[in-house]
Design a protein around this motif. Structure first.
Motif, mmCIF file in Angstrom:
data_model
loop_
_atom_site.group_PDB
_atom_site.id
_atom_site.type_symbol
_atom_site.label_atom_id
_atom_site.label_comp_id
_atom_site.label_asym_id
_atom_site.label_seq_id
_atom_site.Cartn_x
_atom_site.Cartn_y
_atom_site.Cartn_z
ATOM 1 N N ILE A 22 27.133 -1.032 12.217
ATOM 2 C CA ILE A 22 26.940 0.171 11.386
ATOM 3 C C ILE A 22 26.354 1.283 12.263
ATOM 4 C CG2 ILE A 22 25.643 1.175 9.442
ATOM 5 C CD1 ILE A 22 25.877 -1.446 7.976
ATOM 6 N N VAL A 42 21.390 -6.347 5.421
ATOM 7 C CA VAL A 42 21.458 -6.496 6.868
ATOM 8 C C VAL A 42 20.087 -6.748 7.510
ATOM 9 C CG1 VAL A 42 23.601 -5.234 7.182
ATOM 10 C CG2 VAL A 42 21.455 -3.981 7.061
ATOM 11 N N LEU A 89 23.119 9.636 5.733
ATOM 12 C CA LEU A 89 24.454 10.195 5.537
ATOM 13 C C LEU A 89 25.069 9.675 4.245
ATOM 14 C CD1 LEU A 89 25.598 9.707 9.208
ATOM 15 C CD2 LEU A 89 25.073 11.883 8.102
ATOM 16 N N GLY A 90 24.717 8.447 3.877
ATOM 17 C CA GLY A 90 25.228 7.852 2.646
ATOM 18 C C GLY A 90 24.887 8.698 1.423
ATOM 19 N N ASN A 91 23.709 9.316 1.432
ATOM 20 C CA ASN A 91 23.314 10.130 0.276
ATOM 21 C C ASN A 91 23.928 11.515 0.309
ATOM 22 O OD1 ASN A 91 21.111 8.262 1.160
ATOM 23 N ND2 ASN A 91 20.339 8.787 -0.845
ATOM 24 N N PHE A 103 24.930 0.376 0.382
ATOM 25 C CA PHE A 103 24.822 1.098 1.651
ATOM 26 C C PHE A 103 23.613 2.015 1.597
ATOM 27 C CE2 PHE A 103 25.957 4.630 4.537
ATOM 28 C CZ PHE A 103 26.130 3.898 5.701
HETATM 29 N N1 PFF Z 1 21.000 3.909 3.877
HETATM 30 C C1 PFF Z 1 21.619 4.671 4.919
HETATM 31 C C2 PFF Z 1 22.385 5.833 4.313
HETATM 32 O O1 PFF Z 1 22.491 5.920 3.080
HETATM 33 O O2 PFF Z 1 22.890 6.660 5.054
HETATM 34 C C3 PFF Z 1 22.538 3.844 5.772
HETATM 35 C C4 PFF Z 1 21.969 2.542 6.279
HETATM 36 C C5 PFF Z 1 20.718 2.514 6.888
HETATM 37 C C6 PFF Z 1 22.714 1.381 6.145
HETATM 38 C C7 PFF Z 1 20.215 1.309 7.372
HETATM 39 C C8 PFF Z 1 22.207 0.179 6.613
HETATM 40 C C9 PFF Z 1 20.970 0.157 7.222
HETATM 41 F F1 PFF Z 1 20.498 -0.961 7.654
#
Ligand code: PFF
Length: 450
Positions: free
Chosen positions: A104, A231, A25-27, A225
């Motif tokens: 998260i 994490v 979702l971040g992308n 993120f």
């Molecule tokens: N990287 C994922 C995104 O961009 O949606 C979000 C994410 C995945 C954050 C796994 C933290 C994590 F450990």
């Protein structure tokens, strides 16, 4: 030891799983909306710079610790510690990472659940089941609770199956589908009226914005993120990587896939916003700001799809399928962090650990669903803006200052003969010990005091 633990079967499997974690979702949601509200290509430019100069070195720190220690983040940092103080700090950082990633996951699964529900909305409207479609499209506590359960059940199912039969298998199936869907959607949106203007807004930079501190904070947060840093996710995936792989190369491929995907997602979402504008959809909210955040995906895009008639439902189906896949390959990597810790520390059976921890996270998600207005943004900000970069800082300190440098080099030389003469080895140690910690601290000070 590595045979008793899981291991990815190939570099391709590792790349799919790791980029599956990174791409989410971040992308598709975070990056384009950040770019659209921060000067388009000015944000893109800053983001790319930070992604390669700070996030990539930080990714390498996690991968290298993971592969060397072949353990979860808590045990890994304890192994690297050299005295009682660093052991305590290591345990604290590992556990804080575990808690952060679980939190998260608790908000991520709500959005993942919305995506499943909107996908069903598209299917039911294609079938002419209008009442059902309306139910799936209406934001309400019962609907949101149900789909948190569905999304978490899928996540638990994949993680229970293990590294090769769960995470790797599903990532290698889903990631290529994700790329194909994204490319098809981009091509389609390019044919619509208003898309060129969106492209211009995205790709023609407003350089007066590049130096703005707010933009730098957002870009660094986004980069951390997006690469799932701080994490213990990348650390645990690194711990399943074979010692024959060249780490800097594999890590750079993950970074390139992740940033490349964000760039492509921008090519879809920003033109789509302008197409929506051309179709008479409201793209600014009452304060005059661009509709961003959840509003973008669950109100603006659905109204765009609606305005396209029948073909709109098909496009919506493709789009929300894309979102479900992207969020699922990320959520499994999140659940893997506490599950691996529990399996390795308490010798619990994997499926039992996945069910118990996954259910606990589900309960927290439901608490967020029931108290959305008061808790949701708070948890997002706490975990992604405060916790993730701070934990990334400690990972950098562990690799840069605590772990013996010759040992780091030895780990790097596995799968990379002559690593000691490489450009990577000339630059990275300085970056990870000095540049990354200072830059993260600078952004942090900015975040807290300004
Ligand atoms: N990287 C994922 C995104 O961009 O949606 C979000 C994410 C995945 C954050 C796994 C933290 C994590 F450990």
């Amino acid at each position: 030891m590595s045979t008793a633990r899981g291991e990815f079967s190939s570099r391709f499997g590792f790349l799919m799983a790791t980029s599956g974690s990174a791409i989410g979702l971040g992308n598709i949601w975070g990056f384009p909306t950040n770019a659209a509200s921060n000067g388009g290509a000015a944000f893109l430019f800053t983001y790319l710079l930070l992604a390669f100069s700070l996030a990539y070195p930080a990714l390498m720190a996690e991968l290298i610790i993971g592969r060397h220690t072949r353990a979860n983040a808590v045990s890994a940092l304890r192994q690297l510690a050299t005295g009682p103080v660093s052991k305590k700090v290591g345990t604290g950082v590992g556990l804080a990472g575990l808690l952060t990633v679980s939190l998260i996951l608790s908000f991520y699964s709500i959005i993942g659940g919305w995506m499943v529900s909107w996908m069903l909305e598209a299917i039911t409207s294609l079938l002419g089941l209008d009442a059902a479609a309306l139910w799936f499209a209406t934001d309400a506590v019962p609907r949101n609770s149900l789909f948190v359960l569905v999304f978490m059940a899928l996540t638990i199912y994949v993680v229970s199956a293990g590294v090769r039969d769960g995470i790797e298998k599903w990532s290698t199936r889903l990631m290529p589908a994700l790329v194909v869907l994204l490319l098809l959607l981009i091509l389609y949106v390019f044919t619509l009226e208003g898309a060129t203007e969106g492209l211009r807004a995205y790709l023609v930079p407003d350089f007066s914005r590049v130096a703005s501190p707010g933009l730098i904070v957002s870009a660094l947060g986004q980069a951390f993120f997006s690469l799932s840093l701080g994490v213990g996710t990348m650390l645990i995936y690194g711990s399943y990587l074979s010692s024959e792989e060249n780490l800097p190369l594999t890590g750079s491929m993950v970074s390139m896939l992740d940033t490349g995907f964000s760039f492509l997602a921008g090519l879809l979402i920003i033109p789509a916003i302008y197409v929506a504008l051309a179709n008479g959809v409201q793209i600014y909210d009452d304060s005059g700001a661009l509709v961003a955040g959840p509003g973008l995906i669950v109100s603006l895009l659905p109204s765009l799809f609606d305005s396209m008639g029948m073909v709109g439902a098909l496009v919506a189906l493709a789009f929300f399928a894309l979102m479900v896949i992207a969020s699922l390959t990320s959520s499994i990597s999140m659940l893997e962090v506490p599950v691996a810790y529990t399996v390795e520390t308490f010798k619990t059976q994997r499926s039992r650990a996945a069910i118990v921890i996954g259910s606990t996270v589900t309960v927290v998600s439901l608490i967020l669903v029931f108290n959305f207005a008061t808790l949701f943004d708070f948890v997002v900000t706490l975990t992604t803006e405060y916790s993730q970069p701070l934990l990334g800082f400690f990972f950098a300190i562990f690799v840069g200052w605590i772990w013996n440098r010759n040992e780091v080099l030895k780990e790097l030389q596995k799968g990379y003969a002559g690593a000691e003469h490489s450009l990577f080895w000339k630059i990275w140690p300085f970056y990870i010990s000095v540049v990354c910690p200072l830059a993260i601290l600078a952004v942090y000070v900015q975040l807290i005091f300004f």
